[in-house]
Design a protein around this motif. Structure first.
Motif, PDB file in Angstrom:
ATOM      1  N   CYS B  23       0.690  -1.274  -0.280  1.00 49.20           N
ATOM      2  CA  CYS B  23       0.187  -0.698  -0.016  1.00 49.20           C
ATOM      3  C   CYS B  23       0.344   1.447  -0.018  1.00 49.20           C
ATOM      4  N   ASN B  24       1.649   1.059   0.806  1.00 49.73           N
ATOM      5  CA  ASN B  24       2.572   2.351   1.255  1.00 49.73           C
ATOM      6  C   ASN B  24       3.486   2.330  -0.213  1.00 49.73           C
ATOM      7  N   ASN B  25       4.614   1.616  -0.921  1.00 45.72           N
ATOM      8  CA  ASN B  25       4.486   1.741  -1.999  1.00 45.72           C
ATOM      9  C   ASN B  25       4.095   2.338  -3.213  1.00 45.72           C
ATOM     10  N   GLU B  26       2.956   1.145  -3.537  1.00 42.82           N
ATOM     11  CA  GLU B  26       1.518   1.775  -4.619  1.00 42.82           C
ATOM     12  C   GLU B  26       1.662   3.248  -4.662  1.00 42.82           C
ATOM     13  N   HIS B  27       1.473   3.378  -3.324  1.00 42.39           N
ATOM     14  CA  HIS B  27       0.582   5.200  -3.478  1.00 42.39           C
ATOM     15  C   HIS B  27       1.432   6.101  -2.703  1.00 42.39           C
ATOM     16  N   ASN B  28       2.118   5.566  -2.345  1.00 42.07           N
ATOM     17  CA  ASN B  28       2.987   6.864  -2.324  1.00 42.07           C
ATOM     18  C   ASN B  28       2.565   7.549  -0.653  1.00 42.07           C
ATOM     19  N   VAL B  29       2.354   7.271   0.262  1.00 41.49           N
ATOM     20  CA  VAL B  29       1.659   7.195   1.018  1.00 41.49           C
ATOM     21  C   VAL B  29       2.578   8.494   1.663  1.00 41.49           C
ATOM     22  N   PRO B  30       2.571   9.723   2.433  1.00 38.50           N
ATOM     23  CA  PRO B  30       2.909  10.199   3.438  1.00 38.50           C
ATOM     24  C   PRO B  30       3.819  10.215   3.909  1.00 38.50           C
ATOM     25  N   TRP B  31       4.987  10.203   4.683  1.00 44.33           N
ATOM     26  CA  TRP B  31       5.200   9.620   5.559  1.00 44.33           C
ATOM     27  C   TRP B  31       4.717  10.458   7.227  1.00 44.33           C
ATOM     28  N   GLY B  32       4.904   8.261   8.022  1.00 50.28           N
ATOM     29  CA  GLY B  32       4.207   9.160   9.205  1.00 50.28           C
ATOM     30  C   GLY B  32       3.087   8.669   9.237  1.00 50.28           C
ATOM     31  N   VAL B  33       2.058   7.542   7.739  1.00 49.60           N
ATOM     32  CA  VAL B  33       1.094   7.042   7.464  1.00 49.60           C
ATOM     33  C   VAL B  33       1.290   6.145   6.588  1.00 49.60           C
ATOM     34  N   ASN B  34       0.592   5.378   7.493  1.00 48.70           N
ATOM     35  CA  ASN B  34       0.235   4.236   7.213  1.00 48.70           C
ATOM     36  C   ASN B  34      -1.328   4.003   6.632  1.00 48.70           C
ATOM     37  N   ARG B  35      -2.017   3.676   5.874  1.00 56.24           N
ATOM     38  CA  ARG B  35      -3.151   3.334   5.326  1.00 56.24           C
ATOM     39  C   ARG B  35      -3.896   2.341   6.016  1.00 56.24           C
ATOM     40  N   ARG B  36      -2.843   1.439   6.012  1.00 55.51           N
ATOM     41  CA  ARG B  36      -2.932  -0.568   6.582  1.00 55.51           C
ATOM     42  C   ARG B  36      -2.339  -0.327   7.506  1.00 55.51           C
ATOM     43  N   HIS B  37      -2.628  -1.054   8.648  1.00 57.04           N
ATOM     44  CA  HIS B  37      -1.624  -1.753   9.429  1.00 57.04           C
ATOM     45  C   HIS B  37      -2.215  -3.192  10.307  1.00 57.04           C
ATOM     46  N   VAL B  38      -1.079  -3.648  10.373  1.00 56.13           N
ATOM     47  CA  VAL B  38      -1.358  -4.976  11.027  1.00 56.13           C
ATOM     48  C   VAL B  38      -1.577  -4.814  12.393  1.00 56.13           C
ATOM     49  N   VAL B  39      -2.473  -5.891  13.006  1.00 56.01           N
ATOM     50  CA  VAL B  39      -2.896  -5.471  14.669  1.00 56.01           C
ATOM     51  C   VAL B  39      -2.471  -7.203  15.020  1.00 56.01           C
ATOM     52  N   THR B  40      -2.007  -7.635  16.254  1.00 56.52           N
ATOM     53  CA  THR B  40      -1.291  -8.487  16.769  1.00 56.52           C
ATOM     54  C   THR B  40      -2.276  -8.990  17.974  1.00 56.52           C
ATOM     55  N   LEU B  41      -3.226 -10.030  18.052  1.00 55.36           N
ATOM     56  CA  LEU B  41      -3.789 -10.147  19.531  1.00 55.36           C
ATOM     57  C   LEU B  41      -3.022 -11.392  20.145  1.00 55.36           C
ATOM     58  N   GLY B  42      -2.204 -10.942  21.292  1.00 54.58           N
ATOM     59  CA  GLY B  42      -2.013 -12.190  22.438  1.00 54.58           C
ATOM     60  C   GLY B  42      -0.270 -12.343  21.399  1.00 54.58           C
ATOM     61  N   ASP B  43       0.247 -11.378  21.050  1.00 56.56           N
ATOM     62  CA  ASP B  43       1.240 -11.840  20.629  1.00 56.56           C
ATOM     63  C   ASP B  43       2.432 -12.334  21.594  1.00 56.56           C
ATOM     64  N   GLY B  44       3.178 -13.606  20.923  1.00 58.84           N
ATOM     65  CA  GLY B  44       3.874 -14.144  21.311  1.00 58.84           C
ATOM     66  C   GLY B  44       3.479 -15.338  22.389  1.00 58.84           C
ATOM     67  N   ARG B  45       2.206 -15.273  22.135  1.00 59.53           N
ATOM     68  CA  ARG B  45       1.534 -17.058  22.909  1.00 59.53           C
ATOM     69  C   ARG B  45       0.683 -17.494  22.063  1.00 59.53           C
ATOM     70  N   ARG B  46       0.705 -18.974  22.514  1.00 58.42           N
ATOM     71  CA  ARG B  46      -0.075 -19.556  22.073  1.00 58.42           C
ATOM     72  C   ARG B  46      -1.458 -19.391  21.189  1.00 58.42           C
ATOM     73  N   GLY B  47      -1.246 -19.053  19.607  1.00 56.71           N
ATOM     74  CA  GLY B  47      -3.029 -18.737  19.169  1.00 56.71           C
ATOM     75  C   GLY B  47      -3.453 -17.525  19.058  1.00 56.71           C
ATOM     76  N   GLU B  48      -2.287 -17.284  18.830  1.00 54.08           N
ATOM     77  CA  GLU B  48      -1.829 -15.520  18.487  1.00 54.08           C
ATOM     78  C   GLU B  48      -2.495 -15.422  17.543  1.00 54.08           C
ATOM     79  N   LYS B  49      -3.132 -14.229  17.239  1.00 50.77           N
ATOM     80  CA  LYS B  49      -3.973 -13.749  15.764  1.00 50.77           C
ATOM     81  C   LYS B  49      -3.359 -12.342  14.880  1.00 50.77           C
ATOM     82  N   SER B  50      -3.607 -12.456  14.337  1.00 53.48           N
ATOM     83  CA  SER B  50      -3.541 -11.147  13.408  1.00 53.48           C
ATOM     84  C   SER B  50      -4.146 -10.718  12.008  1.00 53.48           C
ATOM     85  N   VAL B  51      -4.079  -9.252  12.361  1.00 53.11           N
ATOM     86  CA  VAL B  51      -5.948  -9.007  11.711  1.00 53.11           C
ATOM     87  C   VAL B  51      -5.512  -7.592  11.171  1.00 53.11           C
TER      88      VAL B  51
END
Lengths: 62, 196
Positions: B23-51
């Motif tokens: 996304c950042n590469n395709e749209h040359n997104v302004p510095w400091g902005v991420n139009r999309r981000h990945v959120v991880t729940l229970g990071d590092g623990r068994r059964g962690e989920k990313s969205v």
């Protein structure tokens, strides 16, 4: 004479206070900007078909 | 008429952040902005989920409801877009959005907010399609080219899908049926067997 002069001066100064009396009615949540040309393009069945084909090519399950 | 939606399958997302980079590469997104981000729940623990999260192009978008200058519009296929020429950078949409989609570039002095920037579903904005002005303000208009959002097209595990919501829900339904409702059938038991 003096009263007339001050009266005229006051009228002249007040004339600068005139503002347009027309009221701009604001319709909330109605888009106010320019029209996106993509809207017309997106309504065409060809464009819809194109996007559907693209989806089937790249994003169907595997 | 299709109803365009994103769908992220948390059982498949491996937190590679490929969608964010694409996304950042395709749209040359302004510095400091991420139009999309990945959120991880229970990071590092068994059964962690990313969205992978971006603008969800809501049917009744709260950003559009609170905008004082009404710079938002929705296309016929449900893509929520905005006009940066009208945006005053007030930040109301940022507070209203439950997904943190609207963001502001930090390029001006004294913390002044610039124009709001958000995911456009790769559909640009209200300027001539694929013009230089449109690219500079909103990024590439892939929809006008007959393509779909790059984040989804680039997704290696096909966790992130973008397209007609009816087809997406059918694909997801089939996936759930195939998994048999089990939460993590592919990886954890193989990689980390219980008791070892």
């Amino acid at each position: 004479m003096r009263k007339t002069f001050f009266g005229a001066l006051c009228l002249l100064l007040l004339a600068g206070c005139y503002g347009p009396v027309e009221i701009a009615f604001h319709e909330p949540a109605h888009y106010k900007g320019t029209t996106d040309p993509l809207l017309a393009k997106g309504r065409s069945p060809e464009q819809q078909e194109l996007l559907l084909e693209r989806f089937k090519k790249g994003q169907t399950d595997r | 008429m299709a109803r365009m939606k994103f769908l992220c399958d948390t059982e498949r997302c491996i937190e590679c952040n490929g969608c964010v980079t694409a996304c950042n590469n395709e749209h040359n997104v302004p510095w400091g902005v991420n139009r999309r981000h990945v959120v991880t729940l229970g990071d590092g623990r068994r059964g962690e989920k990313s969205v992978s999260v971006a603008c969800m192009h809501c049917t009744d978008a709260p950003c559009a409801a609170v905008c004082p200058v009404d710079c938002f519009y929705t296309t016929d296929d449900g893509i929520v877009l905005h006009d940066k020429d009208l945006c005053i950078g007030c930040g109301y949409c940022f507070y209203a959005c439950p997904f943190g989609a609207p963001q502001y570039p930090e390029q001006e002095a004294f913390g002044v907010r610039g124009k709001m920037d958000k995911c456009t579903f790769c559909a640009g904005g209200p300027l001539p399609d694929n013009s230089k002005e449109e690219f500079l303000k909103y990024g590439r208009n892939r929809i006008a080219e007959g393509k779909l959002p790059l984040c989804a097209e680039m997704c290696a595990t096909k966790a992130l899908l973008a397209g007609d919501g009816t087809i997406l829900s059918e694909i997801y339904r089939k996936r759930v049926m195939k998994r048999g409702g089990r939460p993590d059938p592919l990886g954890w038991q193989t990689a980390y067997p219980a008791g070892k």
